[in-house]
Design a protein around this motif. Structure first.
Motif, PDB file in Angstrom:
ATOM      1  N   TYR A 114       3.720   1.643  -6.260  1.00  0.00           N
ATOM      2  CA  TYR A 114       3.464   0.989  -4.810  1.00  0.00           C
ATOM      3  C   TYR A 114       4.420  -0.120  -4.470  1.00  0.00           C
ATOM      4  CZ  TYR A 114      -0.765   3.830  -5.012  1.00  0.00           C
ATOM      5  OH  TYR A 114      -1.781   4.457  -5.144  1.00  0.00           O
ATOM      6  N   SER A 115       4.546  -0.460  -3.205  1.00  0.00           N
ATOM      7  CA  SER A 115       5.552  -1.172  -2.639  1.00  0.00           C
ATOM      8  C   SER A 115       5.187  -1.698  -1.363  1.00  0.00           C
ATOM      9  CB  SER A 115       6.866  -0.969  -2.652  1.00  0.00           C
ATOM     10  OG  SER A 115       7.711  -1.633  -2.098  1.00  0.00           O
ATOM     11  N   SER A 116       5.730  -2.609  -0.662  1.00  0.00           N
ATOM     12  CA  SER A 116       5.734  -2.964   0.745  1.00  0.00           C
ATOM     13  C   SER A 116       6.642  -2.177   1.626  1.00  0.00           C
ATOM     14  CB  SER A 116       5.631  -4.420   0.959  1.00  0.00           C
ATOM     15  OG  SER A 116       6.892  -5.026   0.698  1.00  0.00           O
TER      16      SER A 116
ATOM     17  N   ARG B  75       3.809  -2.058  -7.924  1.00  0.00           N
ATOM     18  CA  ARG B  75       2.551  -1.811  -8.699  1.00  0.00           C
ATOM     19  C   ARG B  75       2.549  -0.563  -9.364  1.00  0.00           C
ATOM     20  NH1 ARG B  75      -0.641  -2.320  -5.004  1.00  0.00           N
ATOM     21  NH2 ARG B  75      -1.497  -0.293  -4.676  1.00  0.00           N
ATOM     22  N   TRP B  76       2.284  -0.147 -10.340  1.00  0.00           N
ATOM     23  CA  TRP B  76       2.135   1.102 -11.104  1.00  0.00           C
ATOM     24  C   TRP B  76       0.733   1.238 -11.076  1.00  0.00           C
ATOM     25  CZ3 TRP B  76       6.616   2.948 -14.233  1.00  0.00           C
ATOM     26  CH2 TRP B  76       6.245   4.152 -14.843  1.00  0.00           C
TER      27      TRP B  76
ATOM     28  N   SER C 214      -3.708  -0.413 -13.758  1.00  0.00           N
ATOM     29  CA  SER C 214      -2.990  -0.926 -12.552  1.00  0.00           C
ATOM     30  C   SER C 214      -2.220  -2.161 -12.938  1.00  0.00           C
ATOM     31  CB  SER C 214      -3.841  -1.035 -11.259  1.00  0.00           C
ATOM     32  OG  SER C 214      -3.151  -1.456 -10.311  1.00  0.00           O
ATOM     33  N   GLN C 215      -0.928  -2.292 -12.475  1.00  0.00           N
ATOM     34  CA  GLN C 215      -0.144  -3.544 -13.217  1.00  0.00           C
ATOM     35  C   GLN C 215       0.836  -3.654 -12.032  1.00  0.00           C
ATOM     36  OE1 GLN C 215       1.545  -4.085 -17.146  1.00  0.00           O
ATOM     37  NE2 GLN C 215      -0.096  -5.487 -17.294  1.00  0.00           N
TER      38      GLN C 215
ATOM     39  N   PRO D  68       0.795  -1.260  -0.148  1.00  0.00           N
ATOM     40  CA  PRO D  68      -0.051  -0.032   0.081  1.00  0.00           C
ATOM     41  C   PRO D  68       0.874   1.278  -0.067  1.00  0.00           C
ATOM     42  CG  PRO D  68       0.226  -0.969   2.288  1.00  0.00           C
ATOM     43  CD  PRO D  68       0.870  -1.945   1.205  1.00  0.00           C
ATOM     44  N   ASN D  69       2.188   1.131   0.078  1.00  0.00           N
ATOM     45  CA  ASN D  69       2.981   2.543   0.208  1.00  0.00           C
ATOM     46  C   ASN D  69       3.437   2.925  -1.089  1.00  0.00           C
ATOM     47  OD1 ASN D  69       3.079   2.021   3.179  1.00  0.00           O
ATOM     48  ND2 ASN D  69       4.426   0.353   2.780  1.00  0.00           N
ATOM     49  N   ILE D  70       3.222   4.282  -1.267  1.00  0.00           N
ATOM     50  CA  ILE D  70       3.749   5.134  -2.545  1.00  0.00           C
ATOM     51  C   ILE D  70       5.270   5.222  -2.178  1.00  0.00           C
ATOM     52  CG2 ILE D  70       3.591   7.024  -3.764  1.00  0.00           C
ATOM     53  CD1 ILE D  70       0.672   7.432  -3.054  1.00  0.00           C
ATOM     54  N   VAL D  71       6.130   4.378  -3.060  1.00  0.00           N
ATOM     55  CA  VAL D  71       7.637   4.745  -2.899  1.00  0.00           C
ATOM     56  C   VAL D  71       8.087   5.409  -3.764  1.00  0.00           C
ATOM     57  CG1 VAL D  71       7.928   2.533  -1.719  1.00  0.00           C
ATOM     58  CG2 VAL D  71       7.947   2.461  -4.245  1.00  0.00           C
ATOM     59  N   GLY D  72       7.264   6.097  -4.837  1.00  0.00           N
ATOM     60  CA  GLY D  72       7.907   6.804  -5.966  1.00  0.00           C
ATOM     61  C   GLY D  72       6.422   7.284  -6.763  1.00  0.00           C
ATOM     62  N   PHE D  73       6.714   8.690  -7.207  1.00  0.00           N
ATOM     63  CA  PHE D  73       5.323   9.307  -8.019  1.00  0.00           C
ATOM     64  C   PHE D  73       6.048  10.110  -8.843  1.00  0.00           C
ATOM     65  CE2 PHE D  73       5.916  12.023  -4.516  1.00  0.00           C
ATOM     66  CZ  PHE D  73       5.778  13.064  -4.976  1.00  0.00           C
TER      67      PHE D  73
END
Length: 143
Positions: free
Chosen positions: A131-133, A59-60, A98-99, A27-32
């Motif tokens: 997204y990432s853990s 996940r993007w 979303s993939q 659920p964590n946004i690690v880049g945008f």
């Protein structure tokens, strides 16, 4: 005082990728990236790209709109299609792509897209989120 492994401590965006930490879809946004990109090509073109420093699953998510015909998006890794990762159709009304993909440390994840009809633009709009853990490595104290 015990010795520490400097490579694992200072590697995040400083001296390259690390294999000691593994990402899972989370659920964590690690880049945008904020910014619109567009294509009128009926062949896949790269719209956005990000390099990851940790191996695992990411996940993007990206919002798309189109002028009339819809389009198709897919994630590539290091400029190549990934076996088992299929393209996702976006209807003419637009929608969210979303993939997820599994990558190695140092790999590049590419957002590829094409329009269904060359006379119709296919647009990646707003913010791309990765997204990432993993948790972000910084916390802003002052704003």
């Amino acid at each position: 005082m015990p010795l520490m492994d400097n490579y694992l401590l200072d590697n995040h965006l400083i001296d390259g990728p690390v294999n000691g930490v593994v990402s899972q879809d989370g659920p964590n946004i690690v880049g945008f990236h904020t910014g619109n990109k567009s294509t009128s090509s009926t062949s896949f073109v790269k719209l956005k790209s990000v390099k990851v420093n940790f191996p695992g699953v990411y996940r993007w998510e990206q919002l798309f709109n189109t002028s009339s015909s819809g389009g198709v998006a897919i994630l590539y890794v290091n400029g190549a299609q990934v076996t088992g990762v299929n393209s996702v159709g976006i209807p003419a009304a637009g929608g969210t792509f979303s993939q997820s993909v599994n990558v190695n440390a140092g790999d590049t994840i590419d957002l590829m897209a094409r329009t269904n009809v060359s006379t119709s633009a296919f647009n990646a709009i707003g913010t791309s989120n990765l997204y990432s853990s993993l948790l972000n490595i910084t916390d802003w104290i002052l704003s």
